[in-house]
Design a protein around this motif. Structure first.
Motif, PDB file in Angstrom:
ATOM      1  N   GLU A   1      -0.598   9.777  -9.040  1.00  0.00           N
ATOM      2  CA  GLU A   1      -2.056   9.674  -9.097  1.00  0.00           C
ATOM      3  C   GLU A   1      -2.708  10.353  -7.894  1.00  0.00           C
ATOM      4  O   GLU A   1      -3.761  10.994  -8.023  1.00  0.00           O
ATOM      5  CB  GLU A   1      -2.463   8.203  -9.186  1.00  0.00           C
ATOM      6  N   GLN A   2      -2.075  10.233  -6.749  1.00  0.00           N
ATOM      7  CA  GLN A   2      -2.610  10.891  -5.553  1.00  0.00           C
ATOM      8  C   GLN A   2      -2.541  12.410  -5.664  1.00  0.00           C
ATOM      9  O   GLN A   2      -3.460  13.120  -5.245  1.00  0.00           O
ATOM     10  CB  GLN A   2      -1.852  10.387  -4.316  1.00  0.00           C
TER      11      GLN A   2
ATOM     12  N   ASN B   1       0.274   5.064   1.032  1.00  0.00           N
ATOM     13  CA  ASN B   1      -0.693   5.964   1.666  1.00  0.00           C
ATOM     14  C   ASN B   1      -2.107   5.393   1.614  1.00  0.00           C
ATOM     15  O   ASN B   1      -3.088   6.116   1.385  1.00  0.00           O
ATOM     16  CB  ASN B   1      -0.668   7.340   0.998  1.00  0.00           C
ATOM     17  N   GLY B   2      -2.207   4.093   1.801  1.00  0.00           N
ATOM     18  CA  GLY B   2      -3.514   3.442   1.839  1.00  0.00           C
ATOM     19  C   GLY B   2      -4.033   2.964   0.504  1.00  0.00           C
ATOM     20  O   GLY B   2      -5.029   2.236   0.457  1.00  0.00           O
ATOM     21  N   ASP B   3      -3.393   3.353  -0.594  1.00  0.00           N
ATOM     22  CA  ASP B   3      -3.828   2.906  -1.918  1.00  0.00           C
ATOM     23  C   ASP B   3      -3.089   1.631  -2.288  1.00  0.00           C
ATOM     24  O   ASP B   3      -1.851   1.576  -2.210  1.00  0.00           O
ATOM     25  CB  ASP B   3      -3.559   3.984  -2.972  1.00  0.00           C
ATOM     26  N   PRO B   4      -3.824   0.587  -2.716  1.00  0.00           N
ATOM     27  CA  PRO B   4      -3.192  -0.704  -2.961  1.00  0.00           C
ATOM     28  C   PRO B   4      -2.462  -0.789  -4.299  1.00  0.00           C
ATOM     29  O   PRO B   4      -2.868  -0.186  -5.287  1.00  0.00           O
ATOM     30  CB  PRO B   4      -4.377  -1.669  -2.946  1.00  0.00           C
TER      31      PRO B   4
ATOM     32  N   LYS C   1      -5.309  13.661  -8.019  1.00  0.00           N
ATOM     33  CA  LYS C   1      -6.606  13.731  -7.336  1.00  0.00           C
ATOM     34  C   LYS C   1      -6.650  14.908  -6.367  1.00  0.00           C
ATOM     35  O   LYS C   1      -7.634  15.648  -6.293  1.00  0.00           O
ATOM     36  CB  LYS C   1      -6.867  12.429  -6.584  1.00  0.00           C
TER      37      LYS C   1
ATOM     38  N   GLN D   1       1.901   5.842  -8.012  1.00  0.00           N
ATOM     39  CA  GLN D   1       0.841   6.088  -7.032  1.00  0.00           C
ATOM     40  C   GLN D   1       0.897   7.511  -6.485  1.00  0.00           C
ATOM     41  O   GLN D   1      -0.129   8.174  -6.328  1.00  0.00           O
ATOM     42  CB  GLN D   1       0.956   5.084  -5.871  1.00  0.00           C
TER      43      GLN D   1
ATOM     44  N   PHE E   1       0.846  -1.190   0.000  1.00  0.00           N
ATOM     45  CA  PHE E   1       0.000   0.000   0.000  1.00  0.00           C
ATOM     46  C   PHE E   1       0.886   1.246   0.000  1.00  0.00           C
ATOM     47  O   PHE E   1       1.925   1.276   0.648  1.00  0.00           O
ATOM     48  CB  PHE E   1      -0.903   0.043   1.230  1.00  0.00           C
TER      49      PHE E   1
END
Length: 289
Positions: free
Chosen positions: A75-76, A41-44, A79, A72, A39
């Protein structure tokens, strides 16, 4: 958790380019599909992502993990900053590319079809590039607001020739209907070139377009300005002499200096931003095989 190695700017940028175009392999083992590798920051990130990255980028497991962590984090940030690219944005960019290459969108599409390339995949590539550009612009704009005033003042004091506006400029005007012929003439100005014409002129700066005046002010003597499309022709000016230069006030050119400074530091600003995100990221390894 694995030790994080500091990537060089060059390798970091290469990883960003690579990760943007990876395609998941359809031949991966079914058991990998739902398995979580780690993970960010919590994103798998799945085992399938890891396997596909290793295969697609032809890298070992450690390098694939670096790629996926950076992907990741990107992508974070996208967002978080609410970055959106519309179909209209994509169409406008493709039209811009067509204009630069002096062709049409229809010709680009036909060429791709004739060479077995997928049009939708091309549009997705355009979208990915636009998102990346918009993201990086957002990051560098943040840094613009944090720039030290002393740095800008120092640049102004040590580069005053860039901000001196002459009352008149002696030039040789090179112009042609053929851009390639003009570019050749600019590379070898001592030779006569067919389809390229020249005229000696003395330009009064008060009569010039502000953007062209800025180009002239920053172009050194015995060098060419950028090429301008004027009345259906391609035109560039060889700067011979600048007469009676006057230094522009600092406040008048401050924004120009700010942009110049950021352009010079852009790569490092982006690199440093993601390294900070990476050092603060919560990365939890679940399984890697």
């Amino acid at each position: 958790m694995r030790t994080k190695t500091l990537l060089s700017i060059k390798s970091f940028k290469q990883i960003l380019i690579t990760s943007a175009f990876l395609i998941s392999s359809s031949y991966a083992a079914p058991s990998l599909v739902n398995g979580i590798a780690f993970f960010v920051n919590g994103d798998p990130v799945t085992l399938l992502d890891l396997y596909s990255t290793m295969q697609g980028a032809k890298v070992n497991q450690d390098a694939a993990i670096d790629i996926l962590i950076n992907k990741q984090l990107h992508e974070q940030e996208i967002k978080k900053r609410h970055i959106i690219i519309t179909d209209l944005d994509i169409s406008n960019e493709i039209e811009r590319i067509a204009r630069i290459n002096k062709t049409s969108v229809e010709n680009i599409r036909s060429y791709m079809q004739e060479n077995g390339k997928d049009w939708n995949a091309y549009k997705q590539e355009i979208k990915d590039n636009l998102i990346k550009t918009k993201l990086y612009q957002s990051i560098t704009q943040d840094s613009l607001r944090l720039t030290d005033e002393k740095d800008l003042q120092e640049y102004y004091n040590t580069h005053q020739e860039e901000f001196s506006v002459p009352q008149s400029i002696e030039v040789v005007k090179f112009y042609s209907y053929n851009s390639q012929a003009l570019e050749q003439a600019m590379r070898d100005k001592s030779q006569t070139h067919s389809n390229v014409f020249t005229e000696n002129e003395i330009l009064q700066t008060t009569e010039l377009n502000p953007q062209i005046m800025a180009d002239f002010a920053q172009t050194a003597t015995n060098t060419f300005t950028p090429i301008y499309p004027i009345d259906g022709q391609f035109v560039s000016f060889l700067i011979l002499k600048k007469n009676n230069p006057t230094l522009l006030p600092y406040e008048f050119v401050k924004n120009t200096i700010l942009q110049k400074t950021m352009n010079q530091k852009e790569d490092y600003i982006i690199y440093e931003h993601f390294e900070k995100l990476r050092s603060n990221a919560k990365i939890n390894i679940i399984r890697l095989d």
